[in-house]
Structure formats: C-alpha cells, structure tokens
Design a protein around this motif. Structure first.
Motif: not given
Length: 130
Positions: A84-108
C-alpha cells in the motif's frame, strides 16, 4: 416370463445413460481438482505475504509462496507483491498483498477444448512488520 421383444432393453437403456453419467463423473473430478488448486493458490499467497511482511525480501517471499503451493508444481506458480502506498518495500503501517498465478492443466483435457487455458489467481494480504 419375459416377452421376446423386451430382451436387451436394459442394455440399451444403460448404453443411452452411460455418456451422461461419465460426463457428470468427469465434471466432479475436474471441479474438485480445480477447487483444490484454488485453495493451494490462496494458501501460497498468504504464505508469501506473511514472509514478505516479516522479512521484506521479495525473492525469498516468492520462493516461500511457490513452495507452499501444495500439490502444484512450485515452478509453475508465479507471485507478485504490492505494498500500500506504492513501492515494494514493506514498512510499518503498510500492508503487503501477494498475488499468485497458476495455469491450470486439467486431467482429462475435456475443459481445455471448451475454455482454452484456465488461469487461476490467489491473493493474500498481511500487515507489514509482523
């Protein structure tokens, strides 16, 4: 005693209903595996956000998220971070959000014919500083 013209009726009825039953079974299997992948992605995102909030290291947090992805191959899970507030440095009174991405491969491969590649995402947010 059966009439001669009713012999084999059960086999014909079974042959008519079998494709529908198999379609339902395939749908249940594919949905359950996709649901499991979604839960794994959410868990991986939470783990990545937690690691980033405590250690403030994007590379290590991305590795921690990939390793926490459960049955998904760690190399196929990509993780991005935003603070929150921009950047990639995590400091006090900020929140970090992680987003994971995956390409699903189906079994059938049945769903791939209709939808193409299915890209799934998971998100996790943590308060910086532990």
């Amino acid at each position: 005693m059966r009439n001669r013209n009713e012999e084999g009726a059960a086999a014909v009825e079974f042959a008519l209903i079998l494709p529908v039953l198999l379609l339902i079974l395939i749908g249940i299997i594919e949905f359950s595996l996709a649901f499991n992948a979604q839960l794994s992605l959410n868990q991986a995102a939470r783990e990545g956000a937690r690691y980033m909030a405590i250690h403030n290291s994007t590379g290590d947090a991305s590795t921690a998220a990939s390793n926490a992805a459960g049955r998904l191959a760690p190399a196929s899970v990509t993780t991005t971070f935003s603070v929150t507030g921009g950047g990639t440095t995590c400091s006090a009174n900020k929140q970090v959000t992680a987003t994971t991405t995956y390409k699903l491969t189906t079994v059938t491969g049945f769903l791939d014919a209709f939808t193409g590649t299915i890209v799934m995402t998971g998100k996790g947010t943590m308060q910086c500083g532990g």
